[in-house]
Design an enzyme around this catalytic site. Structure first.
Site, short mmCIF file in Angstrom:
data_model
loop_
_atom_site.label_atom_id
_atom_site.label_comp_id
_atom_site.label_asym_id
_atom_site.label_seq_id
_atom_site.Cartn_x
_atom_site.Cartn_y
_atom_site.Cartn_z
N GLY A 1 60.18 -37.77 -16.94
CA GLY A 1 58.84 -38.37 -17.06
C GLY A 1 57.97 -37.88 -18.20
O GLY A 1 57.12 -38.61 -18.69
N GLU B 1 54.53 -31.57 -18.15
CA GLU B 1 54.86 -32.50 -17.07
C GLU B 1 54.07 -33.79 -17.22
O GLU B 1 52.98 -33.79 -17.80
CB GLU B 1 54.51 -31.87 -15.71
CG GLU B 1 55.68 -31.31 -14.96
CD GLU B 1 56.67 -32.37 -14.47
OE1 GLU B 1 56.68 -33.51 -14.99
OE2 GLU B 1 57.45 -32.06 -13.57
N ASP B 2 54.60 -34.86 -16.67
CA ASP B 2 53.84 -36.11 -16.67
C ASP B 2 52.84 -36.15 -15.53
O ASP B 2 51.73 -36.62 -15.68
CB ASP B 2 54.78 -37.33 -16.63
CG ASP B 2 55.74 -37.29 -15.45
OD1 ASP B 2 56.03 -36.18 -14.95
OD2 ASP B 2 56.22 -38.35 -15.04
N ASP C 1 57.92 -43.60 -14.21
CA ASP C 1 58.75 -44.73 -13.78
C ASP C 1 58.51 -45.15 -12.35
O ASP C 1 57.91 -44.42 -11.55
CB ASP C 1 60.23 -44.34 -13.88
CG ASP C 1 60.62 -43.33 -12.78
OD1 ASP C 1 59.92 -42.30 -12.64
OD2 ASP C 1 61.60 -43.58 -12.06
N LYS D 1 47.20 -35.37 -9.80
CA LYS D 1 46.79 -36.15 -8.63
C LYS D 1 45.83 -35.34 -7.77
O LYS D 1 46.08 -34.16 -7.52
CB LYS D 1 48.01 -36.53 -7.79
CG LYS D 1 48.37 -37.98 -7.96
CD LYS D 1 49.32 -38.44 -6.88
CE LYS D 1 49.92 -39.76 -7.33
NZ LYS D 1 50.89 -40.28 -6.37
N ARG E 1 59.01 -47.01 -17.92
CA ARG E 1 58.65 -45.80 -18.66
C ARG E 1 58.10 -46.12 -20.05
O ARG E 1 57.35 -45.35 -20.62
CB ARG E 1 59.87 -44.88 -18.82
CG ARG E 1 60.38 -44.28 -17.52
CD ARG E 1 61.35 -43.15 -17.82
NE ARG E 1 62.19 -42.77 -16.69
CZ ARG E 1 61.86 -41.85 -15.78
NH1 ARG E 1 60.71 -41.23 -15.85
NH2 ARG E 1 62.69 -41.56 -14.80
N ASP F 1 51.75 -33.59 -8.61
CA ASP F 1 51.38 -34.28 -7.36
C ASP F 1 51.21 -33.22 -6.27
O ASP F 1 50.17 -32.57 -6.19
CB ASP F 1 52.48 -35.32 -7.06
CG ASP F 1 52.16 -36.21 -5.88
OD1 ASP F 1 51.17 -35.96 -5.19
OD2 ASP F 1 52.91 -37.17 -5.63
C1 PRP Z 1 57.89 -36.45 -10.89
C2 PRP Z 1 57.11 -35.67 -11.94
C3 PRP Z 1 57.16 -34.28 -11.41
C4 PRP Z 1 57.17 -34.45 -9.91
C5 PRP Z 1 55.78 -34.20 -9.39
O1 PRP Z 1 59.24 -36.39 -11.23
O2 PRP Z 1 57.67 -35.77 -13.21
O3 PRP Z 1 58.33 -33.61 -11.83
O4 PRP Z 1 57.60 -35.78 -9.67
O5 PRP Z 1 55.73 -34.22 -7.99
P1 PRP Z 1 55.34 -32.97 -7.08
O6 PRP Z 1 54.14 -32.30 -7.72
O7 PRP Z 1 54.99 -33.63 -5.77
O8 PRP Z 1 56.50 -32.07 -6.97
P2 PRP Z 1 60.38 -37.41 -10.75
O9 PRP Z 1 61.17 -36.75 -9.67
O10 PRP Z 1 59.76 -38.75 -10.46
O11 PRP Z 1 61.37 -37.52 -11.97
P3 PRP Z 1 61.19 -38.13 -13.45
O12 PRP Z 1 60.35 -37.14 -14.21
O13 PRP Z 1 62.60 -38.19 -13.96
O14 PRP Z 1 60.55 -39.49 -13.36
#
Ligand code: PRP
Length: 179
Positions: free
Chosen positions: A43, A98-99, A158, A130, A164, A102
């Site tokens: 991401g 990080e993107d 995504d 978030k 993306r 959460d």
């Molecule tokens: C997303 C994002 C973080 C994570 C955040 O990754 O990039 O790594 O979720 O969530 P959290 O704070 O609740 O742990 P994802 O698993 O969607 O993978 P990607 O980056 O390949 O899209």
């Protein structure tokens, strides 16, 4: 606008201004240092490339791939490192990119793992934070935007690996993920 997007949450121009502001902050904070930007795939790849280019620092880049969501719109809570880094981070200043932050479970896990390797410091830089409760007191050191508890895509983010490439961050139409 893409046909599956209900509305734009942050436009390309808003993102670009926010990324430049965070890059300037990092440039000031790391003056004279040579940090390692650690991009969490997939991401963060678009954010990372814009952010790193906007910093004026000697720096290095590496990539780690972590999975936590699968193809769902909510966090599964199960974190798997699918690609680790080879860079020796002992004594280095590390900036995790990080993107989205959460629940904080992913970054809490990664940060703990990195700290065991004795870096000089580990900071977190996220595009989106978030507004939900975080695990393990995880918090962003740098962020572009706070975001409500909405599922967003674009600018690297995504839904089931799609969207993306959108240059903005948008909200998906509900019918797309209730199909
Ligand atoms: C997303 C994002 C973080 C994570 C955040 O990754 O990039 O790594 O979720 O969530 P959290 O704070 O609740 O742990 P994802 O698993 O969607 O993978 P990607 O980056 O390949 O899209």
């Amino acid at each position: 606008m893409h046909k599956d997007i209900e509305s734009i949450y942050y436009s390309a121009d808003e993102i670009s201004a926010a990324v430049r502001a965070v890059a300037a902050e990092i440039t000031r904070d790391y003056a004279g240092k040579n940090p390692l930007f650690l991009c969490i795939l997939k991401g963060s790849f678009i954010f990372a490339s814009d952010l790193i280019r906007a910093t004026e620092l000697d720096s290095r880049v590496d990539f780690m791939e972590v999975r936590s969501y699968g193809n769902e719109t909510v966090s599964s809570g199960v974190i798997t490192v699918t690609k680790d880094i080879k860079t020796d981070i002992a004594g280095r200043d590390v900036i995790i990119i990080e993107d989205i932050l959460d629940t904080g479970r992913t970054l809490g896990y990664i940060k703990k793992m990195l700290l065991e390797r004795k870096p000089a410091s580990v900071k977190i830089c996220t595009l989106l934070d978030k507004m939900v409760e975080k695990a393990d007191n995880v918090k962003a050191d740098y962020k572009c935007f706070d975001i409500e508890n909405q599922f967003v895509v674009g600018y690297g983010l995504d839904y089931a690996q799609d969207y993306r490439n959108l240059p903005y961050i948008g909200i998906l139409k509900k019918e797309v993920y209730s199909k």
